[in-house]
Structures are given as structure tokens and as C-alpha cells.
Scaffold this motif. Structure first.
Motif, PDB file in Angstrom:
ATOM      1  N   ALA A 223      37.725  31.836  41.022  1.00  0.00           N
ATOM      2  CA  ALA A 223      36.778  32.569  40.179  1.00  0.00           C
ATOM      3  C   ALA A 223      36.499  33.961  40.736  1.00  0.00           C
ATOM      4  O   ALA A 223      36.398  34.932  39.979  1.00  0.00           O
ATOM      5  CB  ALA A 223      35.475  31.775  40.041  1.00  0.00           C
ATOM      6  N   LEU A 224      36.383  34.079  42.054  1.00  0.00           N
ATOM      7  CA  LEU A 224      36.128  35.387  42.666  1.00  0.00           C
ATOM      8  C   LEU A 224      37.295  36.340  42.420  1.00  0.00           C
ATOM      9  O   LEU A 224      37.093  37.484  42.004  1.00  0.00           O
ATOM     10  CB  LEU A 224      35.864  35.231  44.160  1.00  0.00           C
TER      11      LEU A 224
ATOM     12  N   THR B 262      31.045  34.422  26.779  1.00  0.00           N
ATOM     13  CA  THR B 262      32.239  34.879  26.071  1.00  0.00           C
ATOM     14  C   THR B 262      33.046  35.887  26.879  1.00  0.00           C
ATOM     15  O   THR B 262      34.266  35.932  26.755  1.00  0.00           O
ATOM     16  CB  THR B 262      31.847  35.508  24.719  1.00  0.00           C
ATOM     17  N   GLU B 263      32.402  36.702  27.679  1.00  0.00           N
ATOM     18  CA  GLU B 263      33.103  37.712  28.463  1.00  0.00           C
ATOM     19  C   GLU B 263      33.737  37.066  29.700  1.00  0.00           C
ATOM     20  O   GLU B 263      33.085  36.320  30.425  1.00  0.00           O
ATOM     21  CB  GLU B 263      32.130  38.812  28.895  1.00  0.00           C
ATOM     22  N   SER B 264      34.995  37.358  29.952  1.00  0.00           N
ATOM     23  CA  SER B 264      35.730  36.723  31.052  1.00  0.00           C
ATOM     24  C   SER B 264      35.095  36.984  32.408  1.00  0.00           C
ATOM     25  O   SER B 264      34.961  36.066  33.226  1.00  0.00           O
ATOM     26  CB  SER B 264      37.180  37.204  31.073  1.00  0.00           C
ATOM     27  N   ARG B 265      34.712  38.218  32.663  1.00  0.00           N
ATOM     28  CA  ARG B 265      34.127  38.535  33.967  1.00  0.00           C
ATOM     29  C   ARG B 265      32.831  37.764  34.202  1.00  0.00           C
ATOM     30  O   ARG B 265      32.565  37.279  35.300  1.00  0.00           O
ATOM     31  CB  ARG B 265      33.881  40.035  34.092  1.00  0.00           C
ATOM     32  N   SER B 266      32.030  37.609  33.169  1.00  0.00           N
ATOM     33  CA  SER B 266      30.783  36.848  33.273  1.00  0.00           C
ATOM     34  C   SER B 266      31.059  35.372  33.516  1.00  0.00           C
ATOM     35  O   SER B 266      30.333  34.706  34.254  1.00  0.00           O
ATOM     36  CB  SER B 266      29.956  37.001  31.998  1.00  0.00           C
ATOM     37  N   ARG B 267      32.103  34.858  32.896  1.00  0.00           N
ATOM     38  CA  ARG B 267      32.462  33.453  33.094  1.00  0.00           C
ATOM     39  C   ARG B 267      32.893  33.212  34.540  1.00  0.00           C
ATOM     40  O   ARG B 267      32.453  32.247  35.164  1.00  0.00           O
ATOM     41  CB  ARG B 267      33.583  33.062  32.136  1.00  0.00           C
ATOM     42  N   PHE B 268      33.748  34.094  35.058  1.00  0.00           N
ATOM     43  CA  PHE B 268      34.159  33.977  36.453  1.00  0.00           C
ATOM     44  C   PHE B 268      32.957  34.121  37.386  1.00  0.00           C
ATOM     45  O   PHE B 268      32.817  33.378  38.351  1.00  0.00           O
ATOM     46  CB  PHE B 268      35.201  35.046  36.806  1.00  0.00           C
ATOM     47  N   ARG B 269      32.096  35.083  37.088  1.00  0.00           N
ATOM     48  CA  ARG B 269      30.923  35.347  37.932  1.00  0.00           C
ATOM     49  C   ARG B 269      29.994  34.141  37.963  1.00  0.00           C
ATOM     50  O   ARG B 269      29.443  33.794  39.007  1.00  0.00           O
ATOM     51  CB  ARG B 269      30.187  36.586  37.445  1.00  0.00           C
ATOM     52  N   SER B 270      29.808  33.489  36.843  1.00  0.00           N
ATOM     53  CA  SER B 270      28.952  32.310  36.791  1.00  0.00           C
ATOM     54  C   SER B 270      29.476  31.231  37.731  1.00  0.00           C
ATOM     55  O   SER B 270      28.705  30.605  38.467  1.00  0.00           O
ATOM     56  CB  SER B 270      28.882  31.776  35.359  1.00  0.00           C
ATOM     57  N   ILE B 271      30.774  31.019  37.718  1.00  0.00           N
ATOM     58  CA  ILE B 271      31.353  29.988  38.583  1.00  0.00           C
ATOM     59  C   ILE B 271      31.258  30.394  40.042  1.00  0.00           C
ATOM     60  O   ILE B 271      30.779  29.623  40.875  1.00  0.00           O
ATOM     61  CB  ILE B 271      32.808  29.679  38.166  1.00  0.00           C
ATOM     62  N   TYR B 272      31.687  31.595  40.397  1.00  0.00           N
ATOM     63  CA  TYR B 272      31.704  31.903  41.823  1.00  0.00           C
ATOM     64  C   TYR B 272      30.309  32.053  42.409  1.00  0.00           C
ATOM     65  O   TYR B 272      30.095  31.712  43.581  1.00  0.00           O
ATOM     66  CB  TYR B 272      32.623  33.081  42.165  1.00  0.00           C
TER      67      TYR B 272
ATOM     68  N   LYS C  69      41.076  39.769  35.140  1.00  0.00           N
ATOM     69  CA  LYS C  69      41.948  39.007  34.246  1.00  0.00           C
ATOM     70  C   LYS C  69      41.122  38.187  33.266  1.00  0.00           C
ATOM     71  O   LYS C  69      39.918  38.015  33.427  1.00  0.00           O
ATOM     72  CB  LYS C  69      42.906  38.120  35.045  1.00  0.00           C
ATOM     73  N   GLU C  70      41.793  37.692  32.252  1.00  0.00           N
ATOM     74  CA  GLU C  70      41.140  36.886  31.227  1.00  0.00           C
ATOM     75  C   GLU C  70      40.872  35.480  31.748  1.00  0.00           C
ATOM     76  O   GLU C  70      41.691  34.902  32.445  1.00  0.00           O
ATOM     77  CB  GLU C  70      42.018  36.794  29.975  1.00  0.00           C
TER      78      GLU C  70
END
Length: 143
Positions: A27-28, A112-122, A35-36
Motif C-alpha cells: 500500500a505504501l 474512490t481515489e486510488s491514493r486515498s485507498r492505498f493511504r487508508s490501508i498503509y 499507481k491505480e
């Protein structure tokens, strides 16, 4: 039976820590590279969450089987740091950590935004990882 659950709980801990670390790193790097967020990324986060939930389930069973768990809750146990760790701190902090992992994964699914999704996980997995490391009974685990 208690010994079997203790060994399973200790063995799974290595796998869970590796799974959470792997999910965090994926995720980081996903957030930093721009990336998507794809199906593969979702599954990596899911693996970390599933492993944490399995470990929590085994830990809850062990908590009620072990003499160091629920049966050890008393005023005297709160005066001893090792008894307090096993009876109160370790279970509560790790339940909180699994809840954070679940919240992070659930948020990532809804965003919906990819960066936000990754950020939430990491972010959530990283905080949970630190909490888990803070309450591992190192004296028993490394022996």
C-alpha cells in the motif's frame, strides 16, 4: 489443548506480522508511485486482514483456556506487570489493532481515489502493526 493453542498462536504471529507488513509495504509503494488501486491490491489488504482475524480468534480461545488469561484477572494480577500484560494489555491492544486493520480495509473499499485507498490501508495497518509490536510478550515469544 492449551499447549496446542499456545503453539498455534505463537506460530501464527509470525505469519500475521509478515502479512500485515507485506500489506503495508504494498500500500505504501502504491501510494508513493501513484499507481491505480486494483483488484490485486485489494486482495493483498484482504490477506493481512484475514490473517489478523484468524489470530484474534485463536487468541480469544486461548484467553479463556489459559491460566494466564481470563482466570488471572484480579486486583493482584494488576500489580504484577507480566500478569497484567497477559490478562489485560495484550488482549485489549490486539483487539484494538485488529479493529484498526478492519477499519482501514473497509475505508479503502469505499473510497474512490486510488491514493486515498492505498493511504487508508498503509496508515491503519501501520498503526495496528506498531500496537501489536508494543504488546507482544517478548520474554516468552523469543524463547
Amino acid at each position: 489443548m492449551t499447549t496446542g493453542f499456545q503453539h498455534l498462536h505463537s506460530f501464527l504471529a509470525y505469519i500475521v506480522l509478515a502479512g500485515i507488513t507485506f500489506s503495508f509495504i504494498i500500500a505504501l509503494f502504491g501510494a508513493l508511485s501513484g499507481k491505480e488501486f486494483g483488484e490485486k491490491d485489494r486482495k493483498f489488504g484482504l490477506i493481512g486482514m484475514i490473517l489478523a482475524h484468524i489470530q484474534l480468534l485463536v487468541g480469544i480461545v486461548l484467553y479463556f483456556l489459559s491460566p494466564l488469561g481470563f482466570s488471572n484477572l484480579s486486583g493482584e494480577a494488576m500489580g504484577d506487570s507480566l500478569s497484567r500484560l497477559y490478562a489485560l494489555e495484550h488482549p485489549l491492544i490486539n483487539i484494538l489493532a485488529v479493529a484498526l486493520i478492519t477499519i482501514g480495509y473497509s475505508r479503502a473499499k469505499k473510497l474512490t481515489e486510488s491514493r486515498s485507498r492505498f493511504r487508508s490501508i498503509y496508515m491503519f495497518y501501520g498503526i495496528a502493526f506498531i500496537l501489536i509490536l508494543s504488546r507482544i510478550p517478548w520474554n516468552a515469544w523469543l524463547n
